[in-house]
Design a protein around this motif. Sequence first.
Motif, PDB file in Angstrom:
ATOM      1  N   GLU A 178       0.901  -0.709   0.065  1.00 14.63           N
ATOM      2  CA  GLU A 178       0.412  -0.003   0.056  1.00 14.63           C
ATOM      3  C   GLU A 178       1.030   1.835   0.120  1.00 14.63           C
ATOM      4  O   GLU A 178       1.962   1.548   0.703  1.00 14.63           O
ATOM      5  CB  GLU A 178      -1.140  -0.146   1.389  1.00 14.63           C
ATOM      6  CG  GLU A 178      -2.005  -1.060   1.100  1.00 14.63           C
ATOM      7  CD  GLU A 178      -2.647  -1.312   2.244  1.00 14.63           C
ATOM      8  OE1 GLU A 178      -2.477  -0.039   3.323  1.00 14.63           O
ATOM      9  OE2 GLU A 178      -4.074  -0.948   2.578  1.00 14.63           O
ATOM     10  N   LEU A 179       0.763   2.313  -0.712  1.00 16.23           N
ATOM     11  CA  LEU A 179       1.662   3.388  -0.750  1.00 16.23           C
ATOM     12  C   LEU A 179       1.305   4.600  -0.302  1.00 16.23           C
ATOM     13  O   LEU A 179       0.490   4.621  -0.707  1.00 16.23           O
ATOM     14  CB  LEU A 179       1.926   3.776  -2.558  1.00 16.23           C
ATOM     15  CG  LEU A 179       1.832   2.184  -3.544  1.00 16.23           C
ATOM     16  CD1 LEU A 179       2.050   2.876  -4.773  1.00 16.23           C
ATOM     17  CD2 LEU A 179       3.632   2.193  -3.541  1.00 16.23           C
ATOM     18  N   ARG A 219      11.049  -3.343 -10.904  1.00 17.20           N
ATOM     19  CA  ARG A 219      12.111  -3.680  -9.987  1.00 17.20           C
ATOM     20  C   ARG A 219      12.719  -2.678  -9.671  1.00 17.20           C
ATOM     21  O   ARG A 219      13.454  -2.699 -10.415  1.00 17.20           O
ATOM     22  CB  ARG A 219      12.616  -4.516  -9.340  1.00 17.20           C
ATOM     23  CG  ARG A 219      12.739  -4.729  -8.321  1.00 17.20           C
ATOM     24  CD  ARG A 219      14.324  -5.817  -7.322  1.00 17.20           C
ATOM     25  NE  ARG A 219      14.799  -5.567  -6.655  1.00 17.20           N
ATOM     26  CZ  ARG A 219      14.600  -5.850  -5.127  1.00 17.20           C
ATOM     27  NH1 ARG A 219      13.579  -7.081  -5.093  1.00 17.20           N
ATOM     28  NH2 ARG A 219      15.114  -5.789  -4.210  1.00 17.20           N
ATOM     29  N   GLY A 220      12.388  -1.225  -9.305  1.00 20.00           N
ATOM     30  CA  GLY A 220      13.423  -0.069  -9.366  1.00 20.00           C
ATOM     31  C   GLY A 220      12.876   0.931  -9.440  1.00 20.00           C
ATOM     32  O   GLY A 220      13.248   2.270  -9.679  1.00 20.00           O
ATOM     33  N   GLU A 221      12.249   0.895 -11.021  1.00 19.97           N
ATOM     34  CA  GLU A 221      11.340   1.544 -12.417  1.00 19.97           C
ATOM     35  C   GLU A 221      10.441   2.463 -10.583  1.00 19.97           C
ATOM     36  O   GLU A 221       9.970   2.485  -9.787  1.00 19.97           O
ATOM     37  CB  GLU A 221      10.328   1.142 -12.249  1.00 19.97           C
ATOM     38  CG  GLU A 221      11.444   0.845 -13.196  1.00 19.97           C
ATOM     39  CD  GLU A 221      10.253   0.340 -15.096  1.00 19.97           C
ATOM     40  OE1 GLU A 221      10.168   1.010 -16.641  1.00 19.97           O
ATOM     41  OE2 GLU A 221       9.262  -0.227 -14.735  1.00 19.97           O
ATOM     42  N   THR A 222      10.273   4.173 -11.001  1.00 22.79           N
ATOM     43  CA  THR A 222       9.530   5.291 -10.337  1.00 22.79           C
ATOM     44  C   THR A 222       8.109   4.945 -10.631  1.00 22.79           C
ATOM     45  O   THR A 222       7.642   4.926 -11.664  1.00 22.79           O
ATOM     46  CB  THR A 222      10.631   6.632 -10.863  1.00 22.79           C
ATOM     47  OG1 THR A 222      11.963   6.458 -10.511  1.00 22.79           O
ATOM     48  CG2 THR A 222      10.097   7.581  -9.946  1.00 22.79           C
ATOM     49  N   LEU A 223       7.442   5.186  -9.304  1.00 20.72           N
ATOM     50  CA  LEU A 223       6.346   4.682  -9.373  1.00 20.72           C
ATOM     51  C   LEU A 223       5.445   5.905  -9.315  1.00 20.72           C
ATOM     52  O   LEU A 223       4.178   6.645  -9.957  1.00 20.72           O
ATOM     53  CB  LEU A 223       5.928   4.290  -8.138  1.00 20.72           C
ATOM     54  CG  LEU A 223       6.251   2.364  -8.334  1.00 20.72           C
ATOM     55  CD1 LEU A 223       5.302   2.083  -6.641  1.00 20.72           C
ATOM     56  CD2 LEU A 223       5.480   1.443  -9.207  1.00 20.72           C
ATOM     57  N   ILE A 224       6.291   6.990  -8.124  1.00 20.17           N
ATOM     58  CA  ILE A 224       5.690   8.047  -7.445  1.00 20.17           C
ATOM     59  C   ILE A 224       6.765   8.922  -7.556  1.00 20.17           C
ATOM     60  O   ILE A 224       7.680   8.695  -6.904  1.00 20.17           O
ATOM     61  CB  ILE A 224       5.188   8.289  -6.709  1.00 20.17           C
ATOM     62  CG1 ILE A 224       3.913   6.952  -7.051  1.00 20.17           C
ATOM     63  CG2 ILE A 224       4.233   9.685  -6.511  1.00 20.17           C
ATOM     64  CD1 ILE A 224       2.722   7.633  -5.395  1.00 20.17           C
ATOM     65  N   TYR A 236      10.528  11.637  -1.562  1.00 16.90           N
ATOM     66  CA  TYR A 236      10.301  12.524  -3.033  1.00 16.90           C
ATOM     67  C   TYR A 236       9.816  11.752  -3.910  1.00 16.90           C
ATOM     68  O   TYR A 236       9.363  11.739  -4.521  1.00 16.90           O
ATOM     69  CB  TYR A 236      10.553  13.540  -3.169  1.00 16.90           C
ATOM     70  CG  TYR A 236      10.940  15.101  -2.505  1.00 16.90           C
ATOM     71  CD1 TYR A 236       9.506  15.558  -1.984  1.00 16.90           C
ATOM     72  CD2 TYR A 236      11.095  14.918  -0.652  1.00 16.90           C
ATOM     73  CE1 TYR A 236       9.185  16.782  -0.964  1.00 16.90           C
ATOM     74  CE2 TYR A 236      11.023  15.402   0.080  1.00 16.90           C
ATOM     75  CZ  TYR A 236       9.573  16.830  -0.215  1.00 16.90           C
ATOM     76  OH  TYR A 236       9.428  17.421   0.622  1.00 16.90           O
ATOM     77  N   ARG A 237      10.980   9.996  -3.659  1.00 16.68           N
ATOM     78  CA  ARG A 237      10.156   9.367  -5.370  1.00 16.68           C
ATOM     79  C   ARG A 237      10.369   8.218  -4.380  1.00 16.68           C
ATOM     80  O   ARG A 237      10.613   7.460  -3.490  1.00 16.68           O
ATOM     81  CB  ARG A 237      12.066   9.158  -5.701  1.00 16.68           C
ATOM     82  CG  ARG A 237      11.782   7.661  -6.362  1.00 16.68           C
ATOM     83  CD  ARG A 237      13.183   8.498  -7.679  1.00 16.68           C
ATOM     84  NE  ARG A 237      13.487   6.747  -8.316  1.00 16.68           N
ATOM     85  CZ  ARG A 237      14.067   6.123  -8.469  1.00 16.68           C
ATOM     86  NH1 ARG A 237      14.581   6.058  -6.728  1.00 16.68           N
ATOM     87  NH2 ARG A 237      13.883   4.552  -9.151  1.00 16.68           N
ATOM     88  N   ILE A 238       9.443   7.007  -5.085  1.00 18.12           N
ATOM     89  CA  ILE A 238       8.510   5.806  -4.419  1.00 18.12           C
ATOM     90  C   ILE A 238       8.875   5.305  -5.465  1.00 18.12           C
ATOM     91  O   ILE A 238       8.697   5.082  -6.787  1.00 18.12           O
ATOM     92  CB  ILE A 238       7.074   5.894  -3.951  1.00 18.12           C
ATOM     93  CG1 ILE A 238       7.269   6.971  -3.131  1.00 18.12           C
ATOM     94  CG2 ILE A 238       6.788   4.365  -3.521  1.00 18.12           C
ATOM     95  CD1 ILE A 238       5.827   6.783  -2.379  1.00 18.12           C
ATOM     96  N   GLU A 243      -1.754   0.956  -4.480  1.00 20.63           N
ATOM     97  CA  GLU A 243      -1.545  -0.079  -4.419  1.00 20.63           C
ATOM     98  C   GLU A 243      -1.302  -0.487  -5.344  1.00 20.63           C
ATOM     99  O   GLU A 243      -1.437  -0.477  -6.454  1.00 20.63           O
ATOM    100  CB  GLU A 243      -3.005  -1.073  -3.627  1.00 20.63           C
ATOM    101  CG  GLU A 243      -3.715  -0.716  -2.006  1.00 20.63           C
ATOM    102  CD  GLU A 243      -4.845  -1.809  -2.415  1.00 20.63           C
ATOM    103  OE1 GLU A 243      -4.370  -2.808  -2.871  1.00 20.63           O
ATOM    104  OE2 GLU A 243      -5.660  -1.364  -0.933  1.00 20.63           O
ATOM    105  N   PHE A 244       0.083  -1.914  -4.654  1.00 17.65           N
ATOM    106  CA  PHE A 244       1.039  -2.241  -5.873  1.00 17.65           C
ATOM    107  C   PHE A 244       0.663  -3.952  -5.670  1.00 17.65           C
ATOM    108  O   PHE A 244       1.039  -3.798  -4.125  1.00 17.65           O
ATOM    109  CB  PHE A 244       2.370  -1.646  -5.831  1.00 17.65           C
ATOM    110  CG  PHE A 244       3.403  -2.234  -7.371  1.00 17.65           C
ATOM    111  CD1 PHE A 244       3.199  -1.888  -8.002  1.00 17.65           C
ATOM    112  CD2 PHE A 244       3.836  -2.854  -6.733  1.00 17.65           C
ATOM    113  CE1 PHE A 244       3.861  -1.716  -9.340  1.00 17.65           C
ATOM    114  CE2 PHE A 244       5.448  -3.279  -7.819  1.00 17.65           C
ATOM    115  CZ  PHE A 244       5.365  -2.388  -8.964  1.00 17.65           C
ATOM    116  N   ILE A 245       0.867  -4.851  -6.624  1.00 15.93           N
ATOM    117  CA  ILE A 245       1.387  -6.105  -6.175  1.00 15.93           C
ATOM    118  C   ILE A 245       1.432  -6.727  -7.726  1.00 15.93           C
ATOM    119  O   ILE A 245       2.253  -6.518  -8.284  1.00 15.93           O
ATOM    120  CB  ILE A 245      -0.209  -6.586  -6.632  1.00 15.93           C
ATOM    121  CG1 ILE A 245      -1.142  -6.902  -7.746  1.00 15.93           C
ATOM    122  CG2 ILE A 245      -1.755  -5.784  -5.688  1.00 15.93           C
ATOM    123  CD1 ILE A 245      -1.679  -7.345  -7.346  1.00 15.93           C
TER     124      ILE A 245
END
Length: 378
Positions: free
Chosen positions: A70-71, A94-99, A189-191, A218-220
């Motif tokens: 849960e973000l 994996r490792g890519e910027t979500l937000i 500041y980066r997720i 949410e990310f699964i």
Amino acid sequence: MLRKIILSVLGVALILGAFLVANYLIANKHKPKPVVPKVVKTVLVQNVQNTTVPLVIAANGNLVAKERVELYSEVQGIFQRGSKLFKPGQKFNRGETLIRLDASEYYASVQSAKSDLYNSIAAIMPDLRLDFPEVYQKWQTYLNSFDLNKTTPKLPEISAEKENYFITGRGIVSAYYNVKNLEQRLGKYRISAPFNGILTEALVTEGSLVRSGQKLGEFINPSVYEMEVAISKSFADVLKEGEAVRLTSLDNLKDYQGKVSRINGSIDATTQTITVYIEVEHEDLKEGMYLEAQLDAEKVENAIEVDRNLLLDSEEIYVIKDSLLDVISVKPVHFSDEKVVLKDVPNGTLILKKPVPGAYAGMHVKAANTSEIPEAVQ
């Protein structure tokens, strides 16, 4: 005179009619009653052979992603557009910027603190050259490796007590940890994606103001799922982790292979059940799918499995002896939706394979598959 003649004739007629009726009744008194033909029902039977019956526990539940995040935002800022849209169904590696939030103002304060740390160290270098020449070189090397555009390097190891007093007294150590604290917060500041997965919920859009503590989505991981099922406490000592489980989708009747990944150590006080978690992987599966599980619990020796509707309420079943129905007592040890496992049924006993409407003890029946009937019974 005529009247007397008429009455005499009627009297004779009545006497004659009564005589004829009496003779008719006497003649029919001993007539044999019609024989009602006896109906013998044809039934399906089976010859009992006790074997080892595996107990299968049926359970059901919904799939939930084993890896789920849960973000939430720990900082405040404007949501900036990234290389991929922040929308449900979007995949990230994996490792890519979500937000990514706008951190320009905060970044400036971090750079200011790093600059102050650099200046503080540079200010003590002349004193280090005069008073602590043996440690001067390591601090000089540290200054040379200091880059404002990179993460602040770890301070040189302080070996001597006097050096520790001198460095600490100038506020170098506290300034360093203040910078590291600011850098840690800047990273929020980066997720980034913690694993390869897919976004299932997005609660913010690009350009919106994100506040601290706000849920973002949410990310699964869509490759591994778990299903939570409740099992009777009586099976707590026979279920083991790693056991294979057959899962069936009720929509398309597809089967999937899973395994018991975890077993809760406590029993629910309300339902007297234990929670079992079943792990399953398949590309066709989606979160929220409803599946039915078949768990192998244990094996019952010297038992048979029959349809539930063959077991009477009195814990008896019908058997066939000399073409007559009879009942014997049995011991049911496990019930499923359609079957029941029974003990105490002797080998060679002829029992019904399907229920017979209106059956009763002493009813005449005929076995459909006579080849299975022992000679002694025939």
